[in-house]
Design an enzyme around this catalytic site. Structure first.
Site, PDB file in Angstrom:
ATOM      1  CD1 TRP A  11      -2.795   1.403   2.182  1.00  0.00           C
ATOM      2  CD2 TRP A  11      -2.937   1.245  -0.036  1.00  0.00           C
ATOM      3  NE1 TRP A  11      -3.890   2.137   1.769  1.00  0.00           N
ATOM      4  CE2 TRP A  11      -3.993   2.051   0.410  1.00  0.00           C
ATOM      5  CE3 TRP A  11      -2.820   1.007  -1.415  1.00  0.00           C
ATOM      6  CZ2 TRP A  11      -4.933   2.622  -0.452  1.00  0.00           C
ATOM      7  CZ3 TRP A  11      -3.764   1.590  -2.278  1.00  0.00           C
ATOM      8  CH2 TRP A  11      -4.791   2.378  -1.797  1.00  0.00           C
ATOM      9  CE  LYS A 104      -8.578   0.074   4.612  1.00  0.00           C
ATOM     10  NZ  LYS A 104      -9.030  -0.519   3.353  1.00  0.00           N
ATOM     11  CB  ALA A 139      -1.802  -2.188  -2.828  1.00  0.00           C
ATOM     12  CE  LYS A 190     -11.272  -3.590   5.233  1.00  0.00           C
ATOM     13  NZ  LYS A 190     -10.280  -4.247   4.400  1.00  0.00           N
ATOM     14  CG  ASP A 243     -12.467  -1.161   3.053  1.00  0.00           C
ATOM     15  OD1 ASP A 243     -12.038  -1.887   2.139  1.00  0.00           O
ATOM     16  OD2 ASP A 243     -11.712  -0.631   3.881  1.00  0.00           O
ATOM     17  CB  SER A 253      -9.241  -9.539   0.365  1.00  0.00           C
ATOM     18  OG  SER A 253      -9.241  -9.665   1.773  1.00  0.00           O
ATOM     19  CG  ASN A 255      -8.024  -9.427   6.324  1.00  0.00           C
ATOM     20  OD1 ASN A 255      -7.713  -9.789   7.452  1.00  0.00           O
ATOM     21  ND2 ASN A 255      -7.612  -8.287   5.806  1.00  0.00           N
ATOM     22  CD  GLU A 280      -3.265  -4.750  10.094  1.00  0.00           C
ATOM     23  OE1 GLU A 280      -3.301  -5.253  11.232  1.00  0.00           O
ATOM     24  OE2 GLU A 280      -2.492  -3.823   9.775  1.00  0.00           O
TER      25      GLU A 280
HETATM   26  N1  LIG Z   1      -2.390  -3.590   0.631  1.00  0.00           N
HETATM   27  C1  LIG Z   1      -3.567  -3.003   0.461  1.00  0.00           C
HETATM   28  O1  LIG Z   1      -4.226  -3.177  -0.566  1.00  0.00           O
HETATM   29  C2  LIG Z   1      -4.113  -2.106   1.528  1.00  0.00           C
HETATM   30  C3  LIG Z   1      -5.167  -1.247   1.203  1.00  0.00           C
HETATM   31  C4  LIG Z   1      -5.710  -0.436   2.191  1.00  0.00           C
HETATM   32  C5  LIG Z   1      -5.186  -0.467   3.472  1.00  0.00           C
HETATM   33  N2  LIG Z   1      -4.153  -1.303   3.744  1.00  0.00           N
HETATM   34  C6  LIG Z   1      -3.634  -1.291   5.127  1.00  0.00           C
HETATM   35  O2  LIG Z   1      -2.312  -0.763   5.103  1.00  0.00           O
HETATM   36  C7  LIG Z   1      -1.566  -1.283   6.210  1.00  0.00           C
HETATM   37  C8  LIG Z   1      -0.214  -1.727   5.676  1.00  0.00           C
HETATM   38  O3  LIG Z   1      -0.462  -2.846   4.855  1.00  0.00           O
HETATM   39  P1  LIG Z   1       0.301  -3.239   3.538  1.00  0.00           P
HETATM   40  O4  LIG Z   1      -0.707  -3.901   2.700  1.00  0.00           O
HETATM   41  O5  LIG Z   1       1.082  -2.154   2.936  1.00  0.00           O
HETATM   42  O6  LIG Z   1       1.274  -4.334   4.155  1.00  0.00           O
HETATM   43  P2  LIG Z   1       2.492  -5.048   3.445  1.00  0.00           P
HETATM   44  O7  LIG Z   1       2.659  -6.325   4.182  1.00  0.00           O
HETATM   45  O8  LIG Z   1       2.302  -5.065   1.985  1.00  0.00           O
HETATM   46  O9  LIG Z   1       3.728  -4.069   3.772  1.00  0.00           O
HETATM   47  C9  LIG Z   1       4.064  -3.692   5.077  1.00  0.00           C
HETATM   48  C10 LIG Z   1       5.366  -2.934   5.015  1.00  0.00           C
HETATM   49  O10 LIG Z   1       5.608  -2.376   6.296  1.00  0.00           O
HETATM   50  C11 LIG Z   1       6.993  -2.540   6.558  1.00  0.00           C
HETATM   51  N3  LIG Z   1       7.203  -2.379   7.987  1.00  0.00           N
HETATM   52  C12 LIG Z   1       6.791  -3.176   8.998  1.00  0.00           C
HETATM   53  N4  LIG Z   1       7.182  -2.642  10.169  1.00  0.00           N
HETATM   54  C13 LIG Z   1       7.833  -1.484   9.881  1.00  0.00           C
HETATM   55  C14 LIG Z   1       8.470  -0.488  10.654  1.00  0.00           C
HETATM   56  N5  LIG Z   1       8.490  -0.548  11.987  1.00  0.00           N
HETATM   57  N6  LIG Z   1       9.044   0.555  10.015  1.00  0.00           N
HETATM   58  C15 LIG Z   1       9.021   0.648   8.679  1.00  0.00           C
HETATM   59  N7  LIG Z   1       8.426  -0.269   7.883  1.00  0.00           N
HETATM   60  C16 LIG Z   1       7.850  -1.316   8.490  1.00  0.00           C
HETATM   61  C17 LIG Z   1       7.328  -3.887   5.986  1.00  0.00           C
HETATM   62  O11 LIG Z   1       8.735  -4.023   5.803  1.00  0.00           O
HETATM   63  C18 LIG Z   1       6.580  -3.811   4.669  1.00  0.00           C
HETATM   64  O12 LIG Z   1       7.352  -3.143   3.705  1.00  0.00           O
HETATM   65  C19 LIG Z   1      -2.426  -2.402   6.801  1.00  0.00           C
HETATM   66  O13 LIG Z   1      -3.025  -1.976   7.990  1.00  0.00           O
HETATM   67  C20 LIG Z   1      -3.502  -2.663   5.746  1.00  0.00           C
HETATM   68  O14 LIG Z   1      -4.742  -3.069   6.308  1.00  0.00           O
HETATM   69  C21 LIG Z   1      -3.601  -2.108   2.815  1.00  0.00           C
HETATM   70  O1  LIG Z   2      -5.709  -7.432   1.539  1.00  0.00           O
HETATM   71  P1  LIG Z   2      -6.595  -6.968   2.650  1.00  0.00           P
HETATM   72  O2  LIG Z   2      -7.562  -8.031   3.094  1.00  0.00           O
HETATM   73  O3  LIG Z   2      -5.808  -6.369   3.790  1.00  0.00           O
HETATM   74  O4  LIG Z   2      -7.521  -5.794   2.062  1.00  0.00           O
HETATM   75  C1  LIG Z   2      -6.915  -4.638   1.558  1.00  0.00           C
HETATM   76  C2  LIG Z   2      -7.799  -3.411   1.730  1.00  0.00           C
HETATM   77  O5  LIG Z   2      -8.089  -3.192   3.095  1.00  0.00           O
HETATM   78  C3  LIG Z   2      -9.064  -3.435   0.927  1.00  0.00           C
HETATM   79  O6  LIG Z   2      -9.731  -2.190   1.037  1.00  0.00           O
END
Ligand SMILES: NC(=O)c1ccc[n+]([C@@H]2O[C@H](COP(=O)([O-])OP(=O)(O)OC[C@H]3O[C@@H](n4cnc5c(N)ncnc54)[C@H](O)[C@@H]3O)[C@@H](O)[C@H]2O)c1
Ligand SMILES: O=P(O)(O)OC[C@H](O)CO
EC number: 1.1.1.94
Length: 331
Positions: A11, A104, A139, A190, A243, A253, A255, A280
């Site tokens: 993300w 989230k 993402a 969610k 969402d 997803s 999840n 999450e």
């Molecule tokens: N991926 C999606 O589509 C998406 C969409 C919306 C919201 N989110 C939310 O975004 C948040 C992050 O998820 P993501 O999908 O990017 O996870 P991910 O697993 O793709 O990436 C997480 C990143 O965080 C880094 N990280 C972990 N601890 C760290 C620290 N202390 N300092 C710096 N970097 C650190 C990891 O090295 C990794 O690069 C989650 O809460 C997720 O629910 C994700």
């Molecule tokens: O891959 P998930 O299940 O963490 O979902 C990503 C986003 O939260 C969707 O909005």
């Protein structure tokens, strides 16, 4: 305005690319050297996006000092890392900054929402406000510029509008809002519903069951959210039903994917043994179970997900138990 995105995962990379596409000054900070090098040298983040070519102007660093002088810091790390990363950046920030939250879920020990954690950890004189940039957004789709809409939620409308203008473009449309409680609770819970949806699919249930899960799951989200001061209408928006739909129905997803494996195997064992992804909803299920019990909030779907994840109850038994509860009115 200069933005630093903390987190070189899926993300963080996708959102940083949005700013780069919008010709904003942006830099990604990551702890994983392989991800940072991949962005800088190959214009890819292969761990998450395979061969997808990123905007070649996008740059990343492993030097946390890069947040000095930033106008905006966007936190794109798992919820479990928000508290430590905020303490770390608080020591470096040197002026009032907008902190964008995209995570989230809840703090694993205090149960706080993400905005609450950030406000607790960042000194007042270094924080303009927290803006949660949240909604239905995988993402994997944003990084290839597929049309997406999300919310910039903040108690500070001016900062929400700033974020809205910075991120909006022809493939990403940002709405603003100020119901921080309803929005952050919606996007957290969610994820538990998405695990449930995956479990039901893994067990072999189909469209009728998923529609039931989404509809009744939304009722649980509203019940929980309104209890804690969220507005009911928020759950009809992007951070609620929006969402919920995207996460309960998508192969992207994590999840849903986790739930699918658990349902297919009718067991959590392999998931807990092998999972390395950010799922999450697992921690959220534990927190919602505890908080709902303490507050007398009826959350039957979340409760069954908790029983599967942490009490060894069979997924197949949970699905049946949900069906044979006392009959009642829909509303
Ligand atoms: N991926 C999606 O589509 C998406 C969409 C919306 C919201 N989110 C939310 O975004 C948040 C992050 O998820 P993501 O999908 O990017 O996870 P991910 O697993 O793709 O990436 C997480 C990143 O965080 C880094 N990280 C972990 N601890 C760290 C620290 N202390 N300092 C710096 N970097 C650190 C990891 O090295 C990794 O690069 C989650 O809460 C997720 O629910 C994700
Ligand atoms: O891959 P998930 O299940 O963490 O979902 C990503 C986003 O939260 C969707 O909005």
């Amino acid at each position: 305005m200069r933005t630093v995105v903390i987190g070189s995962g899926s993300w963080g990379t996708a959102l940083a690319q949005v700013l780069q596409d919008n010709h904003q000054e942006v830099l990604v900070y990551g702890v994983a050297e392989a991800e940072v090098n991949d962005i800088n040298e190959n214009h890819k983040n292969s761990k998450y996006f395979g061969d997808v070519e990123l905007n070649p102007e996008l740059k990343a660093t492993t030097d946390i000092q890069c947040i000095k002088g930033a106008d905006i810091v966007l936190l794109a790390v798992p919820t479990i890392a928000i508290d430590p990363i905020c303490h770390q950046i608080n020591d470096i920030l040197d002026k009032k900054t907008i902190i964008i939250n995209v995570s989230k879920g809840f703090h694993p020990e205090t149960n706080e929402r993400m905005s609450e954690v950030i406000r607790r950890c960042i000194d007042e004189d270094k924080l303009s406000s927290v803006v949660s940039l949240i909604g239905p957004s995988h993402a994997e789709e944003v990084v290839i510029r597929l049309l997406t809409t999300i919310d910039a939620i903040s108690l500070n409308n001016e900062d929400a509008v700033t974020v809205q203008n910075l991120f909006s473009n022809q493939y990403l449309r940002i709405y603003t809002g100020n119901d921080e409680i309803g929005s952050e609770l919606g996007v957290a819970i969610k994820n538990v519903m998405a695990i449930a949806s995956g479990i039901l699919s893994g067990l072999g249930y189909q469209d009728n069951t998923r529609a039931a899960l989404i509809t009744r799951g939304l009722q649980e989200m509203i019940r929980y959210g309104v209890h804690f001061g969220g507005q009911q209408k928020t759950f009809m928006g992007l951070t609620g039903i929006g969402d919920l739909i995207v996460t309960c129905t998508s192969v992207h997803s994590r999840n849903f994917e986790a739930g699918y494996q658990i349902g297919k195997e009718n067991s959590v064992e392999n998931f807990f043994k092998n999972n390395t992804k950010t799922v999450e909803g697992v921690r959220t299920a534990k927190i919602v179970h505890r908080v709902a019990k303490e507050n007398g909030i009826d959350m039957p779907i979340c409760e069954e997900v908790y029983q599967i994840l942490f009490n060894g109850k069979l997924p197949s038994e949970c699905a049946q138990d949900l069906m044979i509860r006392d009959l009642k009115k829909e509303f």
